[in-house]
Design an enzyme around this catalytic site. Structure first.
Site, short mmCIF file in Angstrom:
data_model
loop_
_atom_site.label_atom_id
_atom_site.label_comp_id
_atom_site.label_asym_id
_atom_site.label_seq_id
_atom_site.Cartn_x
_atom_site.Cartn_y
_atom_site.Cartn_z
CB ALA A 99 -0.48 0.22 1.74
CE LYS A 100 5.59 5.11 -0.04
NZ LYS A 100 7.10 4.12 0.25
#
Ligand code: NAD
Length: 415
Positions: A99-100
């Site tokens: 994720a980011k």
């Protein structure tokens, strides 16, 4: 028509013959959250920023990735970085996905109070999508342990105290010893494993290995210190202000002491006896056995790649080589250890922090570092073995990572 994954992932899908039905699930993020972040500034004016969280894949475990505050943040960039995290966590075999997050804001223009409000509003708006077994943020560009403390506090208001909601938090709030130095240390452990496996002699066995490092921040400084302590000859270092070259090797602890003696000091402000001044790009082009770009992306491109003569490059920064530069180096026979392996130390110790949070048991620093070293060394050996089939270390690293993710999808019946 679905979008494409990153070019490195698409190339791995093709090499490995990943069926389109599976690849399509990796071409589109699992979930994207886009929010507004309204903040009343110290001047009383309301400003609205864009905020994002992209969750790429959780097939191997909860989504995991950093949160950055930077003016250039946009959904496209966050998407790419989220995908990169899926491959990085798989490559070093962590039970996490990728994720980011990001907020399009220049953190240098924010007061401490405004920065705290940005972190709190982001948490409030994406809060339903994150959680200790769902998605665990960490620091990235423009954010730090203090930001993680504010996210922890904001999330705990509605969900109760939960140390596993973020990693990279202050040690006093359940952060892990060894986290700050982890990425730089991992860079050197990966280098040491590479030398060992390629039959070259590391300093621990009496070898003389000259290392040049661009960037003297979190990653570069800790890599320089670790290399120095292990007997490498750190002959050049630089930061954004410039740097120093000493063919006999720089005294890295003395450089650190000199920088710390006055707040805000940079390398160019020092006077280093016996050393020559170089510019910020200097370490990339000196006569060294190993060059470690640890500052920015795309510092080596088609225009300057001919000047990089070291036989080994360790990508400590993310994407320090443009694709053209990387291809030219491979053509020339330069060994390039790719970023998803070389700079994975930070996310590895983030995982240890999350495990410590789950057990409410703090490990001592020696235990954290021993486990970090073992994981980085194992992943490096695996990539070197796989490169026998795939060619470059970058392709081999992607193949190992993609195979693991695809295998997990097959086991879960997601094909
Ligand atoms: P940082 O901000 O702590 O340090 C960056 C360093 O680069 C500073 O010394 C700065 O002066 C120097 N620099 C900036 N512009 C430069 C230029 N033009 N020429 C030479 N030096 C320059 O950042 P960091 O955390 O050390 O991260 C460095 C790189 O590593 C980034 O690409 C980051 O994405 C990547 N990375 C960091 C981590 C981590 O745990 N910190 C983990 C994975 C990847």
């Amino acid at each position: 028509m679905l979008p494409r994954a990153s070019s490195a992932a698409e190339a791995a899908f093709a090499r490995l013959g990943v069926p389109d039905a599976l690849a399509d699930r990796l071409r589109v993020p699992h979930r994207e959250v886009s929010v507004q972040i309204p903040v009343v500034g110290d001047d009383g004016a309301l400003r609205v920023h864009r905020g994002f969280r992209v969750q790429h894949s959780d097939v191997r475990g909860p989504f995991k990735g950093g949160l950055r505050f930077h003016p250039a943040v946009d959904l496209e960039e966050v998407r790419l970085l989220a995908e990169l995290m899926t491959w990085k966590t798989a490559l070093v075999d962590l039970p996490f996905g990728g994720a980011k997050g990001g907020v399009a804001v220049d953190p240098r223009t924010l007061s401490p109070r405004e920065r705290e409000l940005v972190a709190r509003r982001w948490t409030e708006r994406v809060g339903a999508a994150i959680g200790p077994m769902t998605d665990i943020p960490a620091p990235d560009m423009g954010t730090d342990a203090g930001t993680m403390a504010h996210i922890l506090d904001e999330w705990s208001r509605t969900h109760g105290y939960e140390p596993r909601i973020v990693t990279g938090k202050p040690v006093e709030l359940g952060g892990s010893l060894g986290r700050v130095a982890a990425t730089g240390r991992g860079v050197v452990v990966a280098l040491e494993t590479l030398l060992d496996q390629r039959g070259l002699t590391p300093p621990s066995n009496g070898g003389d290995v000259a290392v040049a490092i661009q960037g003297f921040g979190n990653v570069g400084e800790h890599a320089a210190l670790e290399a120095h302590l292990r007997g490498y000859r750190v002959l050049a270092v630089s930061d954004v202000s410039g740097g120093w070259l000493d063919p006999d090797g720089l005294d890295v602890p003395a450089l650190e002491d000199a920088l710390e003696s006055e707040p805000g000091r940079q390398l160019a402000d020092l006077d280093v006896a016996g050393a020559t001044r170089i510019d910020a790009t200097g370490p990339l082009f000196v006569d060294a056995d190993v060059v470690i770009p640890a500052a920015l992306g795309h510092v080596v491109d088609a225009a300057n790649v001919d000047r990089l003569t070291a036989p080994i490059v360790i990508e400590a920064a993310n994407h320090p080589l443009t694709p053209e530069a990387a291809a030219a180096l491979v053509e020339r026979g330069t060994t390039v250890l790719p970023d998803i392996l070389a700079n994975a130390g930070g996310v590895i110790v983030s995982y240890f922090e999350w495990v410590q949070g789950a057990s409410l048991l703090a490990w001592d620093e020696a235990e954290v570092l021993a486990r970090l070293d073992a994981r980085i060394a194992a992943a490096t050996r695996q990539v070197l073995r796989a490169a026998g089939e795939a060619g470059t270390l970058r392709d081999a690293a992607m193949d190992v990572a993609v195979r693991r993710v695809v295998h997990a999808m097959e086991l879960r019946g997601q094909g």
